[in-house]
Design a protein around this motif. Structure first.
Motif, PDB file in Angstrom:
ATOM      1  N   TRP A  55      27.861  10.429  83.748  1.00  0.00           N
ATOM      2  CA  TRP A  55      28.151  11.079  84.923  1.00  0.00           C
ATOM      3  C   TRP A  55      29.632  11.570  84.645  1.00  0.00           C
ATOM      4  N   LEU A  56      29.978  11.076  83.771  1.00  0.00           N
ATOM      5  CA  LEU A  56      31.363  11.823  83.408  1.00  0.00           C
ATOM      6  C   LEU A  56      31.519  13.273  83.130  1.00  0.00           C
ATOM      7  N   ALA A  57      29.702  13.322  82.101  1.00  0.00           N
ATOM      8  CA  ALA A  57      29.403  14.935  82.065  1.00  0.00           C
ATOM      9  C   ALA A  57      29.650  15.630  83.262  1.00  0.00           C
ATOM     10  N   ALA A  58      28.824  15.009  83.993  1.00  0.00           N
ATOM     11  CA  ALA A  58      28.854  16.192  85.277  1.00  0.00           C
ATOM     12  C   ALA A  58      29.761  16.315  86.289  1.00  0.00           C
ATOM     13  N   LEU A  59      30.164  14.859  86.176  1.00  0.00           N
ATOM     14  CA  LEU A  59      32.004  15.009  86.499  1.00  0.00           C
ATOM     15  C   LEU A  59      33.804  15.832  85.715  1.00  0.00           C
ATOM     16  N   LEU A  60      32.905  16.296  84.439  1.00  0.00           N
ATOM     17  CA  LEU A  60      33.577  17.202  83.604  1.00  0.00           C
ATOM     18  C   LEU A  60      33.345  18.643  83.599  1.00  0.00           C
ATOM     19  N   THR A  61      32.298  18.407  84.203  1.00  0.00           N
ATOM     20  CA  THR A  61      31.844  20.302  84.466  1.00  0.00           C
ATOM     21  C   THR A  61      31.848  20.846  85.443  1.00  0.00           C
TER      22      THR A  61
END
Length: 133
Positions: A55-61
């Motif tokens: 989830w964090l990877a998707a948001l930080l992208t």
């Protein structure tokens, strides 16, 4: 035989492609984004929170993609975001006409006088043109 050259409409909108079909800006955003998102995902994976990491990877992208690839109205994203922010959150100045300082009767007389004065130069130009012939 004529030579043909491709001319872009707006030369400032052109971005040269450096490698893998990406411009310098896109490559920089991809490199920094890969480092930040990869380290965040690795830290979450190391802590045993792989779902949180995804989830964090998707948001930080998203910010890196916006900075590199999104160009609303042909502007770089940070310039467009600044204009949007100022439009939404800064107080807007709306300048309307001056409030009448005179009484309403005098204001009507003044406006008709202004209309008469606007028509006068047009007549003068027509007469002057007739005299020049």
């Amino acid at each position: 035989m004529a030579l043909e050259i491709k001319v872009y409409r707006e030369i400032t909108a052109y971005q040269s492609k450096v490698m893998m079909g990406m411009s310098w800006r896109q490559m920089a955003c991809a490199a920094v984004g890969l480092a930040v998102v990869g380290s965040t995902y690795a830290a979450c994976l190391w802590a045993g929170q792989s779902d949180l990491g995804s989830w964090l990877a998707a948001l930080l992208t998203m910010p890196f993609i916006a900075m590199g690839w999104v160009r609303p109205k042909g502007l770089p994203f940070e310039k467009y975001a600044r204009y949007f922010w100022l439009y939404k959150w800064e107080p807007q100045r709306r300048v309307y006409g001056m409030t009448p300082l005179l009484s309403p009767e005098l204001e009507i007389e003044r406006s008709t006088h202004a209309i008469r004065n606007q028509k006068a130069p047009k007549r003068a130009n027509v007469r002057r043109l007739e005299l020049d012939r």
